[in-house]
Design a protein around this motif. Structure first.
Motif, PDB file in Angstrom:
ATOM      1  N   ASP A  54       0.797  -1.228   0.000  1.00 11.56           N
ATOM      2  CA  ASP A  54       0.000   0.000   0.000  1.00 11.56           C
ATOM      3  C   ASP A  54       0.830   1.279   0.000  1.00 11.56           C
ATOM      4  O   ASP A  54       0.320   2.339   0.323  1.00 11.56           O
ATOM      5  CB  ASP A  54      -0.931   0.010   1.223  1.00 11.56           C
ATOM      6  N   LEU A  55       2.103   1.205  -0.340  1.00  8.00           N
ATOM      7  CA  LEU A  55       2.921   2.409  -0.367  1.00  8.00           C
ATOM      8  C   LEU A  55       2.416   3.357  -1.442  1.00  8.00           C
ATOM      9  O   LEU A  55       2.236   2.965  -2.593  1.00  8.00           O
ATOM     10  CB  LEU A  55       4.383   2.066  -0.671  1.00  8.00           C
ATOM     11  N   PRO A  56       2.192   4.619  -1.083  1.00  8.02           N
ATOM     12  CA  PRO A  56       1.809   5.585  -2.124  1.00  8.02           C
ATOM     13  C   PRO A  56       3.038   5.952  -2.951  1.00  8.02           C
ATOM     14  O   PRO A  56       4.161   5.921  -2.465  1.00  8.02           O
ATOM     15  CB  PRO A  56       1.305   6.783  -1.322  1.00  8.02           C
ATOM     16  N   GLU A  57       2.804   6.302  -4.195  1.00  8.53           N
ATOM     17  CA  GLU A  57       3.913   6.732  -5.046  1.00  8.53           C
ATOM     18  C   GLU A  57       4.145   8.224  -4.822  1.00  8.53           C
ATOM     19  O   GLU A  57       3.220   9.023  -4.874  1.00  8.53           O
ATOM     20  CB  GLU A  57       3.616   6.434  -6.515  1.00  8.53           C
ATOM     21  N   ASP A  58       5.406   8.602  -4.554  1.00 13.52           N
ATOM     22  CA  ASP A  58       5.717   9.999  -4.241  1.00 13.52           C
ATOM     23  C   ASP A  58       5.727  10.862  -5.509  1.00 13.52           C
ATOM     24  O   ASP A  58       5.712  10.359  -6.625  1.00 13.52           O
ATOM     25  CB  ASP A  58       7.045  10.098  -3.487  1.00 13.52           C
ATOM     26  N   VAL A  59       5.728  12.176  -5.304  1.00 12.42           N
ATOM     27  CA  VAL A  59       5.626  13.160  -6.386  1.00 12.42           C
ATOM     28  C   VAL A  59       6.673  12.926  -7.474  1.00 12.42           C
ATOM     29  O   VAL A  59       6.366  12.968  -8.664  1.00 12.42           O
ATOM     30  CB  VAL A  59       5.750  14.593  -5.824  1.00 12.42           C
ATOM     31  N   SER A  60       7.900  12.662  -7.074  1.00 14.10           N
ATOM     32  CA  SER A  60       8.975  12.474  -8.031  1.00 14.10           C
ATOM     33  C   SER A  60       8.759  11.230  -8.889  1.00 14.10           C
ATOM     34  O   SER A  60       8.862  11.284 -10.113  1.00 14.10           O
ATOM     35  CB  SER A  60      10.303  12.361  -7.277  1.00 14.10           C
ATOM     36  N   HIS A  61       8.464  10.109  -8.259  1.00 15.30           N
ATOM     37  CA  HIS A  61       8.242   8.870  -9.013  1.00 15.30           C
ATOM     38  C   HIS A  61       6.967   8.946  -9.859  1.00 15.30           C
ATOM     39  O   HIS A  61       6.902   8.361 -10.937  1.00 15.30           O
ATOM     40  CB  HIS A  61       8.194   7.663  -8.076  1.00 15.30           C
ATOM     41  N   VAL A  62       5.971   9.657  -9.370  1.00 11.80           N
ATOM     42  CA  VAL A  62       4.741   9.824 -10.138  1.00 11.80           C
ATOM     43  C   VAL A  62       5.059  10.525 -11.463  1.00 11.80           C
ATOM     44  O   VAL A  62       4.550  10.162 -12.519  1.00 11.80           O
ATOM     45  CB  VAL A  62       3.679  10.617  -9.340  1.00 11.80           C
ATOM     46  N   GLY A  63       5.935  11.515 -11.408  1.00 11.09           N
ATOM     47  CA  GLY A  63       6.337  12.221 -12.622  1.00 11.09           C
ATOM     48  C   GLY A  63       7.043  11.306 -13.609  1.00 11.09           C
ATOM     49  O   GLY A  63       6.844  11.412 -14.822  1.00 11.09           O
ATOM     50  N   LEU A  64       7.855  10.389 -13.108  1.00  9.92           N
ATOM     51  CA  LEU A  64       8.502   9.419 -13.997  1.00  9.92           C
ATOM     52  C   LEU A  64       7.474   8.490 -14.624  1.00  9.92           C
ATOM     53  O   LEU A  64       7.536   8.187 -15.813  1.00  9.92           O
ATOM     54  CB  LEU A  64       9.536   8.596 -13.217  1.00  9.92           C
ATOM     55  N   THR A  65       6.521   8.046 -13.825  1.00  4.80           N
ATOM     56  CA  THR A  65       5.476   7.161 -14.337  1.00  4.80           C
ATOM     57  C   THR A  65       4.665   7.870 -15.411  1.00  4.80           C
ATOM     58  O   THR A  65       4.372   7.301 -16.457  1.00  4.80           O
ATOM     59  CB  THR A  65       4.559   6.683 -13.196  1.00  4.80           C
ATOM     60  N   ALA A  66       4.305   9.114 -15.174  1.00  3.69           N
ATOM     61  CA  ALA A  66       3.457   9.865 -16.108  1.00  3.69           C
ATOM     62  C   ALA A  66       4.171  10.187 -17.422  1.00  3.69           C
ATOM     63  O   ALA A  66       3.518  10.408 -18.441  1.00  3.69           O
ATOM     64  CB  ALA A  66       2.972  11.142 -15.457  1.00  3.69           C
ATOM     65  N   SER A  67       5.491  10.184 -17.422  1.00  2.00           N
ATOM     66  CA  SER A  67       6.211  10.499 -18.654  1.00  2.00           C
ATOM     67  C   SER A  67       6.039   9.414 -19.718  1.00  2.00           C
ATOM     68  O   SER A  67       6.129   9.695 -20.909  1.00  2.00           O
ATOM     69  CB  SER A  67       7.694  10.743 -18.366  1.00  2.00           C
ATOM     70  N   PHE A  68       5.776   8.189 -19.309  1.00  7.04           N
ATOM     71  CA  PHE A  68       5.555   7.115 -20.284  1.00  7.04           C
ATOM     72  C   PHE A  68       4.227   7.298 -21.023  1.00  7.04           C
ATOM     73  O   PHE A  68       4.215   7.292 -22.265  1.00  7.04           O
ATOM     74  CB  PHE A  68       5.640   5.740 -19.609  1.00  7.04           C
ATOM     75  N   PRO A  69       3.097   7.488 -20.338  1.00  4.56           N
ATOM     76  CA  PRO A  69       1.854   7.763 -21.078  1.00  4.56           C
ATOM     77  C   PRO A  69       1.977   8.990 -21.986  1.00  4.56           C
ATOM     78  O   PRO A  69       1.429   9.013 -23.086  1.00  4.56           O
ATOM     79  CB  PRO A  69       0.823   7.988 -19.973  1.00  4.56           C
ATOM     80  N   TYR A  70       2.696  10.002 -21.531  1.00  6.51           N
ATOM     81  CA  TYR A  70       2.919  11.193 -22.355  1.00  6.51           C
ATOM     82  C   TYR A  70       3.589  10.803 -23.674  1.00  6.51           C
ATOM     83  O   TYR A  70       3.175  11.244 -24.746  1.00  6.51           O
ATOM     84  CB  TYR A  70       3.772  12.202 -21.582  1.00  6.51           C
ATOM     85  N   GLU A  71       4.636   9.986 -23.599  1.00  7.37           N
ATOM     86  CA  GLU A  71       5.325   9.544 -24.822  1.00  7.37           C
ATOM     87  C   GLU A  71       4.418   8.651 -25.669  1.00  7.37           C
ATOM     88  O   GLU A  71       4.428   8.732 -26.893  1.00  7.37           O
ATOM     89  CB  GLU A  71       6.624   8.813 -24.480  1.00  7.37           C
ATOM     90  N   CYS A  72       3.622   7.813 -25.003  1.00  5.14           N
ATOM     91  CA  CYS A  72       2.692   6.931 -25.733  1.00  5.14           C
ATOM     92  C   CYS A  72       1.632   7.736 -26.478  1.00  5.14           C
ATOM     93  O   CYS A  72       1.211   7.355 -27.570  1.00  5.14           O
ATOM     94  CB  CYS A  72       1.988   5.972 -24.764  1.00  5.14           C
ATOM     95  N   TYR A  73       1.194   8.825 -25.887  1.00  5.55           N
ATOM     96  CA  TYR A  73       0.154   9.656 -26.490  1.00  5.55           C
ATOM     97  C   TYR A  73       0.591  10.199 -27.849  1.00  5.55           C
ATOM     98  O   TYR A  73      -0.223  10.414 -28.737  1.00  5.55           O
ATOM     99  CB  TYR A  73      -0.207  10.797 -25.534  1.00  5.55           C
ATOM    100  N   LYS A  74       1.896  10.358 -28.024  1.00  2.32           N
ATOM    101  CA  LYS A  74       2.420  10.963 -29.244  1.00  2.32           C
ATOM    102  C   LYS A  74       2.618   9.966 -30.390  1.00  2.32           C
ATOM    103  O   LYS A  74       2.986  10.376 -31.482  1.00  2.32           O
ATOM    104  CB  LYS A  74       3.737  11.675 -28.937  1.00  2.32           C
TER     105      LYS A  74
END
Length: 181
Positions: A54-74
């Motif tokens: 149940d560890l929440p993902e911190d702000v920094s790691h969340v940004g890394l995770t979100a960069s993949f969908p961003y690249e996929c969107y393109k």
């Protein structure tokens, strides 16, 4: 971890046009999507750091995770974007409505109201370190929402945030400059 691998595969696909890379990207995207849940109150995404706890993902790691969908969107898979604009907006909302409540108050991470940092008073609650609060990784999404860029600039300009940044961090400077309005 999947996001980092996925981003490499996207670049391999762009460099070679080999469909096998794109197929792997699509599979990773589907895995991430199956472990990402919709928060209807905030119109954002929720996910855990690890699927098995149940560890929440911190702000920094969340940004890394979100960069993949961003690249996929393109890119397109079977003539369709792997991530929709609506899904990208949910990642933006994850940062702007869930992890960051204002330029002076940041939660510990995705769906984490227990740990936080009040930048105005410089009070931190929880065990997160400053490195957990690195925001520049979200700048890639600012092309879709200029309010995101302005929020990150406000956070970066806050004395209690800014004095913790390394002045030798060229990534922060480059990302801010490339996203500048």
């Amino acid at each position: 971890m999947q996001s980092a691998i996925g981003r490499v595969l996207i670049q391999m696909y762009r460099a070679t046009s080999q469909q096998s890379y794109l197929t792997q990207v699509y599979q990773i995207a589907n895995f991430i999507k199956s472990n990402t849940f919709y928060n209807s109150d905030l119109q954002s995404n929720i996910w855990k750091y690890w699927k098995k706890n149940d560890l929440p993902e911190d702000v920094s790691h969340v940004g890394l995770t979100a960069s993949f969908p961003y690249e996929c969107y393109k890119i397109l898979y079977n003539k369709k974007s792997i991530y929709s604009y609506q899904e990208i907006q949910r990642y933006i909302n994850t940062f702007m409505k869930d992890t960051v409540k204002s330029s002076l108050f940041m939660n510990g991470g995705v769906n984490d109201n227990v740990q936080y940092w009040d930048l105005k008073s410089n009070m931190k609650v929880g065990s997160l370190t400053f490195d957990s609060y690195i925001c520049n990784r979200w700048l890639c999404l600012s092309g879709y929402d200029k309010k995101l860029f302005l929020l990150i600039v406000d956070i970066q300009n806050n004395k209690n945030y800014y004095t913790k940044l390394s002045t030798n961090d060229p990534l922060t400077i480059a990302l801010l400059a490339s996203s500048e309005i």
